[in-house]
Design a protein around this motif. Structure first.
Motif, PDB file in Angstrom:
ATOM      1  N   GLY A 138       0.737  -1.352  -0.039  1.00 62.87           N
ATOM      2  CA  GLY A 138      -0.110   0.088   0.172  1.00 62.87           C
ATOM      3  C   GLY A 138       0.608   1.262  -0.261  1.00 62.87           C
ATOM      4  N   GLU A 139       2.211   1.194   0.471  1.00 67.72           N
ATOM      5  CA  GLU A 139       2.787   2.380   0.558  1.00 67.72           C
ATOM      6  C   GLU A 139       4.077   2.375  -0.365  1.00 67.72           C
ATOM      7  OE1 GLU A 139       3.441   3.080   4.809  1.00 67.72           O
ATOM      8  OE2 GLU A 139       5.378   1.812   4.676  1.00 67.72           O
ATOM      9  N   LEU A 140       4.218   1.293  -1.179  1.00 68.32           N
ATOM     10  CA  LEU A 140       5.511   0.997  -1.949  1.00 68.32           C
ATOM     11  C   LEU A 140       5.637   2.222  -2.854  1.00 68.32           C
ATOM     12  CD1 LEU A 140       7.956  -0.629  -2.363  1.00 68.32           C
ATOM     13  CD2 LEU A 140       6.487  -2.021  -4.104  1.00 68.32           C
ATOM     14  N   ALA A 141       4.621   2.802  -3.503  1.00 66.14           N
ATOM     15  CA  ALA A 141       4.846   3.689  -4.519  1.00 66.14           C
ATOM     16  C   ALA A 141       5.504   4.989  -3.788  1.00 66.14           C
ATOM     17  CB  ALA A 141       3.717   4.115  -5.113  1.00 66.14           C
ATOM     18  N   ARG A 142       5.099   5.087  -2.805  1.00 61.78           N
ATOM     19  CA  ARG A 142       5.757   6.375  -1.886  1.00 61.78           C
ATOM     20  C   ARG A 142       7.088   5.906  -1.413  1.00 61.78           C
ATOM     21  NH1 ARG A 142       2.407   7.437   3.194  1.00 61.78           N
ATOM     22  NH2 ARG A 142       0.889   7.182   1.673  1.00 61.78           N
ATOM     23  N   LEU A 143       7.311   4.661  -1.182  1.00 63.11           N
ATOM     24  CA  LEU A 143       8.636   4.309  -0.643  1.00 63.11           C
ATOM     25  C   LEU A 143       9.503   4.316  -1.812  1.00 63.11           C
ATOM     26  CD1 LEU A 143       7.836   1.221   1.638  1.00 63.11           C
ATOM     27  CD2 LEU A 143       9.055   3.360   2.321  1.00 63.11           C
ATOM     28  N   GLU A 144       9.181   4.070  -3.101  1.00 62.87           N
ATOM     29  CA  GLU A 144      10.033   4.028  -4.194  1.00 62.87           C
ATOM     30  C   GLU A 144      10.398   5.321  -4.497  1.00 62.87           C
ATOM     31  OE1 GLU A 144      11.074   1.453  -6.673  1.00 62.87           O
ATOM     32  OE2 GLU A 144      11.144   0.865  -4.691  1.00 62.87           O
ATOM     33  N   ARG A 145       9.546   6.439  -4.484  1.00 65.88           N
ATOM     34  CA  ARG A 145       9.820   7.852  -4.588  1.00 65.88           C
ATOM     35  C   ARG A 145      10.607   8.218  -3.510  1.00 65.88           C
ATOM     36  NH1 ARG A 145       7.471  11.739  -2.062  1.00 65.88           N
ATOM     37  NH2 ARG A 145       5.660  10.616  -1.518  1.00 65.88           N
ATOM     38  N   LEU A 146      10.473   8.023  -2.452  1.00 62.76           N
ATOM     39  CA  LEU A 146      11.522   8.622  -1.304  1.00 62.76           C
ATOM     40  C   LEU A 146      12.959   7.931  -1.705  1.00 62.76           C
ATOM     41  CD1 LEU A 146       8.977   8.067   1.826  1.00 62.76           C
ATOM     42  CD2 LEU A 146       9.978  10.271   0.824  1.00 62.76           C
ATOM     43  N   GLY A 147      13.011   6.933  -2.044  1.00 57.87           N
ATOM     44  CA  GLY A 147      14.065   6.255  -2.410  1.00 57.87           C
ATOM     45  C   GLY A 147      14.802   6.861  -3.324  1.00 57.87           C
ATOM     46  N   GLU A 148      14.135   7.217  -4.748  1.00 57.27           N
ATOM     47  CA  GLU A 148      14.667   8.094  -5.616  1.00 57.27           C
ATOM     48  C   GLU A 148      15.066   9.310  -5.390  1.00 57.27           C
ATOM     49  OE1 GLU A 148      11.501   8.195  -8.412  1.00 57.27           O
ATOM     50  OE2 GLU A 148      11.678   5.709  -8.679  1.00 57.27           O
ATOM     51  N   GLN A 149      14.268  10.118  -4.556  1.00 55.06           N
ATOM     52  CA  GLN A 149      14.696  11.293  -3.777  1.00 55.06           C
ATOM     53  C   GLN A 149      15.914  11.250  -3.011  1.00 55.06           C
ATOM     54  OE1 GLN A 149      11.268  12.691  -1.725  1.00 55.06           O
ATOM     55  NE2 GLN A 149      10.281  13.153  -3.740  1.00 55.06           N
TER      56      GLN A 149
END
Length: 464
Positions: free
Chosen positions: A99-110
């Motif tokens: 449920g929060e993987l898209a957010r985790l991916e974005r935070l990881g890229e940042q």
């Protein structure tokens, strides 16, 4: 000739730390000192915590202590892969936090971009290369698995380029490669020791007080703050960030959540122009294979090949010992695997062979918490992907110590801890059974036995 002969002159020391540019250690702490924030541990986790704390508030008095020297442990011994993933890969993140993987991916890229920006801003000479990385299939069943992985990545906005056998061998030529995936943006290569030393310099320039050869041996509450006893003195701190990772935590209740796993690597002599042409590798990507017992491989700035991984060794009771850094049987296995992967490089010799401890936890990715009424924070359990994720972990620890609710601290990944490992001897028996089962799966077209399937259902595992 047995490929093990290529190890004849290999030095039993980490290649990255065998550098004439290694900085002199800072003096040990003697006596009592006070500070606003004490950081325990001089690896990436501690260095990023100290540096970002000063960036957030330059007036903050920050002290960092390390029991040996900055960057000496895992931060100076790893393969130098700096990945954007905060979850030990997309598949692990999808299994645990869909449920929060898209957010985790974005935070990881940042986070990865923030690291790159910091390297440039502080002028850190660490051979940073945003090459991306390949995941290669060396068994037929792995080809379909990689295509499924590319489809999963696309669901979360990450583009991975599938490569057939000819395409992957056009990038890096090995007769063992049957296909691959290319992550073009999410991985950088870096000299890990020079990154740690550069962060150390940046911390000092910002006013962080660093004391090396200063082991922290005990932590207790002291009035409104925390007292940490060291070898020759004591630190009285308003708040403490624990960044000891594979080493025993100063908080006993924290210790069952991680175990030290020993990982090993070899480094070759520099390739000649003809040898480099024989393997291609014009894109200089790192690569790893798709097995459970996987290898990770990359080029150094002077065109040596680092060849690591495969064995992940746990010692009974989880003791961290210098003698565990050397394991001739693993070095021999790695040398033979290298010869099988790159037969065109027959005669290439290894100059360094080393090992080191990784902090792993049952969910394979970092966890976080507070203690002593919010005055002590910790992060641990990076499980081999700490080069990049430790910067994110530093931000989380500082958010927690500040009592701030941020996008990071609201994550389920941050709010919940993994299941702890059981006590000995059950821990050793379970890890041994898991390692054996993973090896069997690699020999059996990836099919997982009842033991592994049971661990999957419980959300448990063992990895490096």
């Amino acid at each position: 000739m047995d490929p093990v002969h290529a190890l004849q002159d290999a030095r039993p020391t980490p290649f990255w730390l065998d550098d004439p540019g290694r900085p002199e250690p800072r003096p040990a702490l003697v006596g009592t000192t006070r500070c606003d924030l004490l950081v325990v541990g001089g690896g990436y986790s501690g260095l990023w915590t100290a540096l970002i704390a000063k960036e957030r508030d330059p007036s903050l008095d920050v002290v960092l202590v390390d029991g040996h020297e900055v960057g000496w442990a895992a931060s100076g011994r790893n393969g130098g892969f700096c990945e954007s993933s905060l979850t030990h890969g997309l598949a692990n993140g999808h299994e645990r936090w869909p449920g929060e993987l898209a957010r985790l991916e974005r935070l990881g890229e940042q986070n990865l971009q923030a690291m790159e920006d910091a390297v440039k801003r502080y002028g850190i000479d660490c051979d940073w290369e945003r090459t991306g990385a390949l995941t290669v299939a060396t068994e037929p069943h792995q080809v379909d698995e990689l295509h499924g992985f590319a489809e999963l990545a696309a669901r979360y906005g990450t583009e991975l380029t599938p490569l057939d056998a000819a395409a992957v061998r056009a990038e890096i030529d090995s007769p063992t490669f049957l296909g691959g995936l290319w992550d073009r943006e999410g991985v950088a290569m870096v000299n890990p020791a020079r990154l740690a030393w550069g962060l150390k310099r940046a911390c000092l320039e910002r006013g962080v007080r660093i004391h090396e050869h200063t082991p922290a041996v005990a932590l207790t509450a002291s009035g409104p703050g925390i007292a940490v006893r060291t070898g020759y003195g004591r630190v009285l701190a308003g708040k403490v960030a624990l960044a000891t990772n594979a080493f025993p935590s100063l908080l006993r209740r924290h210790r069952p959540y991680t175990v030290p796993v020993y990982d090993y690597a070899l480094m070759t002599e520099p390739l000649t122009a003809d040898q480099l042409a024989a393997v291609g590798w014009r894109g200089r990507q790192g690569f790893s294979d798709s097995a459970n017992q996987f290898h990770y491989v990359r080029l150094s700035a002077d065109n040596r090949i680092l060849w690591g991984g495969y064995d992940a060794v746990y010692h009974y009771r989880g003791r961290v010992r210098a003698e565990h850094d050397r394991r001739p049987e693993t070095f021999a296995t790695l040398a033979r695997h290298f010869a099988r992967t790159f037969p065109q490089l027959e005669g290439l010799r290894f100059t360094h062979a080393w090992g080191g401890a990784i902090d792993t936890c049952t969910r394979f990715s970092a966890f976080f918490d507070l203690a002593h009424g919010g005055r002590v924070a910790y992060a641990a359990g990076y499980t081999g992907l700490g080069v990049g994720a430790t910067r994110f972990g530093a931000e989380v620890m500082l958010d927690l110590l500040a009592g701030e609710r941020t996008e990071r601290t609201a994550l389920e990944m941050v709010r919940r801890k993994p299941l702890p490992f059981p006590p000995e001897p059950v821990r050793w028996a379970g890890i041994t059974a898991t390692r054996w089962s993973l090896a069997q799966a690699d020999r059996n077209a990836g099919r997982r036995n009842l033991w592994l399937r049971s661990l999957d259902r419980l959300g448990l595992g063992f990895d490096s």
